[in-house]
Motif scaffolding. Structure first.
Motif, PDB file in Angstrom:
ATOM      1  N   ASP A 190      16.701  39.156 105.300  1.00  0.00           N
ATOM      2  CA  ASP A 190      17.975  38.583 105.762  1.00  0.00           C
ATOM      3  C   ASP A 190      18.826  38.129 104.582  1.00  0.00           C
ATOM      4  N   ILE A 191      18.192  37.438 103.645  1.00  0.00           N
ATOM      5  CA  ILE A 191      18.925  36.950 102.472  1.00  0.00           C
ATOM      6  C   ILE A 191      19.324  38.106 101.558  1.00  0.00           C
ATOM      7  N   SER A 192      18.399  39.030 101.340  1.00  0.00           N
ATOM      8  CA  SER A 192      18.645  40.132 100.418  1.00  0.00           C
ATOM      9  C   SER A 192      19.785  41.027 100.898  1.00  0.00           C
ATOM     10  N   THR A 193      19.807  41.350 102.194  1.00  0.00           N
ATOM     11  CA  THR A 193      20.853  42.237 102.705  1.00  0.00           C
ATOM     12  C   THR A 193      22.235  41.578 102.650  1.00  0.00           C
ATOM     13  N   LYS A 194      22.294  40.286 102.938  1.00  0.00           N
ATOM     14  CA  LYS A 194      23.581  39.588 102.823  1.00  0.00           C
ATOM     15  C   LYS A 194      24.041  39.529 101.366  1.00  0.00           C
ATOM     16  N   PHE A 195      23.084  39.373 100.453  1.00  0.00           N
ATOM     17  CA  PHE A 195      23.454  39.354  99.043  1.00  0.00           C
ATOM     18  C   PHE A 195      23.969  40.719  98.589  1.00  0.00           C
ATOM     19  N   ILE A 196      23.401  41.793  99.122  1.00  0.00           N
ATOM     20  CA  ILE A 196      23.898  43.128  98.783  1.00  0.00           C
ATOM     21  C   ILE A 196      25.341  43.291  99.242  1.00  0.00           C
ATOM     22  N   ILE A 197      25.643  42.819 100.448  1.00  0.00           N
ATOM     23  CA  ILE A 197      27.019  42.890 100.948  1.00  0.00           C
ATOM     24  C   ILE A 197      27.955  42.054 100.077  1.00  0.00           C
ATOM     25  N   GLY A 198      27.509  40.849  99.693  1.00  0.00           N
ATOM     26  CA  GLY A 198      28.367  39.989  98.876  1.00  0.00           C
ATOM     27  C   GLY A 198      28.559  40.509  97.468  1.00  0.00           C
ATOM     28  N   SER A 199      27.517  41.050  96.852  1.00  0.00           N
ATOM     29  CA  SER A 199      27.652  41.536  95.472  1.00  0.00           C
ATOM     30  C   SER A 199      28.562  42.743  95.377  1.00  0.00           C
ATOM     31  N   ALA A 200      28.676  43.547  96.441  1.00  0.00           N
ATOM     32  CA  ALA A 200      29.584  44.689  96.428  1.00  0.00           C
ATOM     33  C   ALA A 200      31.035  44.251  96.285  1.00  0.00           C
ATOM     34  N   VAL A 201      31.331  43.024  96.713  1.00  0.00           N
ATOM     35  CA  VAL A 201      32.676  42.467  96.562  1.00  0.00           C
ATOM     36  C   VAL A 201      32.757  41.546  95.351  1.00  0.00           C
ATOM     37  N   ALA A 202      31.654  40.883  95.025  1.00  0.00           N
ATOM     38  CA  ALA A 202      31.673  39.873  93.968  1.00  0.00           C
ATOM     39  C   ALA A 202      31.897  40.478  92.585  1.00  0.00           C
ATOM     40  N   ILE A 203      31.324  41.637  92.305  1.00  0.00           N
ATOM     41  CA  ILE A 203      31.495  42.236  90.971  1.00  0.00           C
ATOM     42  C   ILE A 203      32.944  42.657  90.748  1.00  0.00           C
ATOM     43  N   PRO A 204      33.603  43.368  91.671  1.00  0.00           N
ATOM     44  CA  PRO A 204      35.044  43.611  91.468  1.00  0.00           C
ATOM     45  C   PRO A 204      35.871  42.326  91.426  1.00  0.00           C
ATOM     46  N   ALA A 205      35.466  41.297  92.201  1.00  0.00           N
ATOM     47  CA  ALA A 205      36.200  40.028  92.182  1.00  0.00           C
ATOM     48  C   ALA A 205      36.056  39.333  90.827  1.00  0.00           C
ATOM     49  N   SER A 206      34.878  39.408  90.224  1.00  0.00           N
ATOM     50  CA  SER A 206      34.698  38.838  88.887  1.00  0.00           C
ATOM     51  C   SER A 206      35.543  39.580  87.855  1.00  0.00           C
ATOM     52  N   SER A 207      35.616  40.893  87.983  1.00  0.00           N
ATOM     53  CA  SER A 207      36.491  41.669  87.098  1.00  0.00           C
ATOM     54  C   SER A 207      37.953  41.277  87.294  1.00  0.00           C
ATOM     55  N   LEU A 208      38.329  40.975  88.532  1.00  0.00           N
ATOM     56  CA  LEU A 208      39.693  40.496  88.796  1.00  0.00           C
ATOM     57  C   LEU A 208      39.938  39.166  88.096  1.00  0.00           C
ATOM     58  N   LEU A 216      42.510  47.382  93.158  1.00  0.00           N
ATOM     59  CA  LEU A 216      43.937  47.649  92.955  1.00  0.00           C
ATOM     60  C   LEU A 216      44.662  46.418  92.404  1.00  0.00           C
ATOM     61  N   VAL A 217      44.329  45.242  92.911  1.00  0.00           N
ATOM     62  CA  VAL A 217      44.933  44.018  92.369  1.00  0.00           C
ATOM     63  C   VAL A 217      44.512  43.823  90.912  1.00  0.00           C
ATOM     64  N   SER A 218      43.263  44.085  90.611  1.00  0.00           N
ATOM     65  CA  SER A 218      42.784  43.965  89.232  1.00  0.00           C
ATOM     66  C   SER A 218      43.478  44.969  88.328  1.00  0.00           C
ATOM     67  N   ALA A 219      43.712  46.179  88.823  1.00  0.00           N
ATOM     68  CA  ALA A 219      44.444  47.187  88.026  1.00  0.00           C
ATOM     69  C   ALA A 219      45.865  46.729  87.744  1.00  0.00           C
ATOM     70  N   TYR A 220      46.494  46.049  88.692  1.00  0.00           N
ATOM     71  CA  TYR A 220      47.849  45.523  88.476  1.00  0.00           C
ATOM     72  C   TYR A 220      47.864  44.540  87.303  1.00  0.00           C
ATOM     73  N   TYR A 221      46.897  43.607  87.289  1.00  0.00           N
ATOM     74  CA  TYR A 221      46.834  42.658  86.173  1.00  0.00           C
ATOM     75  C   TYR A 221      46.514  43.361  84.857  1.00  0.00           C
ATOM     76  N   CYS A 222      45.698  44.387  84.906  1.00  0.00           N
ATOM     77  CA  CYS A 222      45.345  45.100  83.676  1.00  0.00           C
ATOM     78  C   CYS A 222      46.565  45.784  83.073  1.00  0.00           C
ATOM     79  N   VAL A 223      47.363  46.445  83.900  1.00  0.00           N
ATOM     80  CA  VAL A 223      48.570  47.118  83.402  1.00  0.00           C
ATOM     81  C   VAL A 223      49.572  46.095  82.877  1.00  0.00           C
ATOM     82  N   ARG A 224      49.727  44.973  83.560  1.00  0.00           N
ATOM     83  CA  ARG A 224      50.651  43.937  83.096  1.00  0.00           C
ATOM     84  C   ARG A 224      50.193  43.343  81.765  1.00  0.00           C
TER      85      ARG A 224
END
Length: 432
Positions: free
Chosen positions: A70-88, A171-179
């Motif tokens: 239960d914990i592991s599967t929820k963490f997999i779902i969260g990390s799929a968003v968390a890594i791009p969010a950290s890059s943002l 896409l939001v992260s790419a916007y900041y990168c270009v700016r």
């Protein structure tokens, strides 16, 4: 048929990637770059999570740890968003550094920046974990060699609530990168002044962070789009009926041996891509930061600390360790890093600009650091057998005529001297 590497190879890469990402974390915490620290923590824990799953369920699909799944599967779902969010968070901070008009920031502004980064890097993954429950058809799946894996009911709401988040964040992260690139081209002359306001961010680290975030943007959007394609084609899209229909028999656990889930090649690609993408993120981070100057310096300090605790002799590396080994033994000596070692005895009086003591053993005190950085053989003929010449005395930078020469104390023990005759007379005689 797609040729896959063995599962033990993935397990090895997952654990090695966890170490490569988490070892540099302490000195990145000192810089307090929130986005970088979040990237390291999410990536490292995701690698550790996949490593545990690949080891525990390497040969079977037994549901031996339901709470962990239960914990592991929820963490997999969260990390799929968390890594791009950290890059943002990284791209957003770099943009603000490049575009800021004032090089100084108040304490309240810095605190607000940290809170915004935490809201992006922690808040978005937590929201995604909650939204996934809406389209979670049953509890979880267990794939042999993969372990616990989340299940998402393939309906139209799943694409808006789960699958499209990495692309939107990318896409939001790419916007900041270009700016950021545009602002750097405009403010090239002010770049050093802008970095001077950030004591823990040098120009090399700035560009390495920019490279990490740029590669992350380039990979996130195409891989996110390809993941949507795989989910849409691996299984037919089902019609959303109701909440009750989606969560019917919710406690069920899908168990799929390796032979079963390898029959569908699109399923194999989707599962293996989601696993190896975490490894790629960790290796990309290490490629940018694992060979930097501060990383090599901290690796060297960690190596010296381990060697010192283990007690391994480091002959020939005196400058790094600050100690010598002579014939496999370590004599008692006092030395400083990068200076000449000086032997001391147990009974030594430390006096400024004076000879403290000397005996038949090889001993010489360090008087006020006068012998520091003197490159001379400590076993030279000028200091031997308990004797010292006038030429070997330390010379003060002050004129020697103003300071009287030190007096030589008696030898503590002279084996060649004849013992004095003590008369049998009384200690005192009255003289008339």
């Amino acid at each position: 048929m797609i040729t896959e590497p063995p599962n033990w190879f993935f397990s090895f890469l997952a654990f090695a990637s966890f170490l490569l990402v988490m070892i540099p974390l302490p000195w990145h915490l000192e810089a307090w770059n929130t986005g970088t620290c979040l990237y390291m923590i999410w990536t490292g824990l995701a690698c550790l999570n996949q490593f545990i799953n690949s080891v525990v369920w390497n040969t079977d699909v037994i549901n031996r740890a339901p709470v962990w799944c239960d914990i592991s599967t929820k963490f997999i779902i969260g990390s799929a968003v968390a890594i791009p969010a950290s890059s943002l968070c990284i791209n957003r901070r770099l943009y603000h550094i490049a575009s800021v008009s004032s090089v100084t920031k108040t304490r309240a502004q810095k605190r607000r920046d940290v809170m915004v980064d935490l809201a992006i890097g922690l808040g978005l993954p937590l929201i995604e974990m909650c939204l996934h429950y809406i389209v979670q058809g049953h509890r979880f799946n267990i794939f042999q060699e993969v372990g616990c894996y989340p299940f998402t009911w393939n309906t139209p709401p799943a694409y808006a609530l789960v699958f499209c988040w990495p692309i939107a964040i990318g896409l939001v992260s790419a916007y900041y990168c270009v700016r950021t690139i545009r602002e750097l081209s405009i403010r090239r002359a002010q770049f050093k002044e802008l970095l001077s306001a950030n004591k823990n961010l040098s120009s090399s680290r700035y560009f390495r962070l920019m490279g990490l975030a740029g590669v992350e943007v380039i990979c996130t959007v195409p891989l996110g789009a390809y993941s949507i394609y795989l989910n849409a084609t691996a299984q037919p899209i089902q019609r959303w009926v109701s909440w009750a229909n989606t969560h019917y028999d919710f406690s069920r656990v899908g168990q799929y041996p390796s032979v079963v889930w390898h029959e569908n090649q699109l399923t194999v690609i989707s599962i293996q891509l989601s696993r190896y993408f975490i490894i790629i993120c960790a290796l990309i981070f290490f490629a940018f930061f694992g060979f930097a100057d501060e990383a090599m310096r901290n690796y060297r300090l960690a190596y010296q600390s381990v060697v010192k605790r283990v007690g391994i002799s480091t002959i020939g590396s005196f400058a790094a360790t600050g100690s010598w080994s002579v014939n496999g033994t370590h004599p008692d000596m006092s030395s400083r890093s990068g200076t000449m070692p000086v032997f001391i005895t147990q009974q030594t009086e430390r006096k400024r600009d004076s000879l403290a003591s000397f005996s038949t053993d090889l001993s010489l005190g360090d008087y006020g650091g006068a012998l520091d950085d003197v490159k001379k053989d400590p076993y030279s003929s000028s200091i031997s057998h308990g004797s010292i010449s006038k030429e070997t005395l330390p010379v003060s930078p002050v004129d020697s005529n103003d300071i009287p020469l030190p007096t030589y104390p008696e030898l503590t023990l002279d084996i060649h001297s004849v013992p004095r005759h003590v008369p049998d007379a009384p200690e005192s005689i009255d003289v008339v």
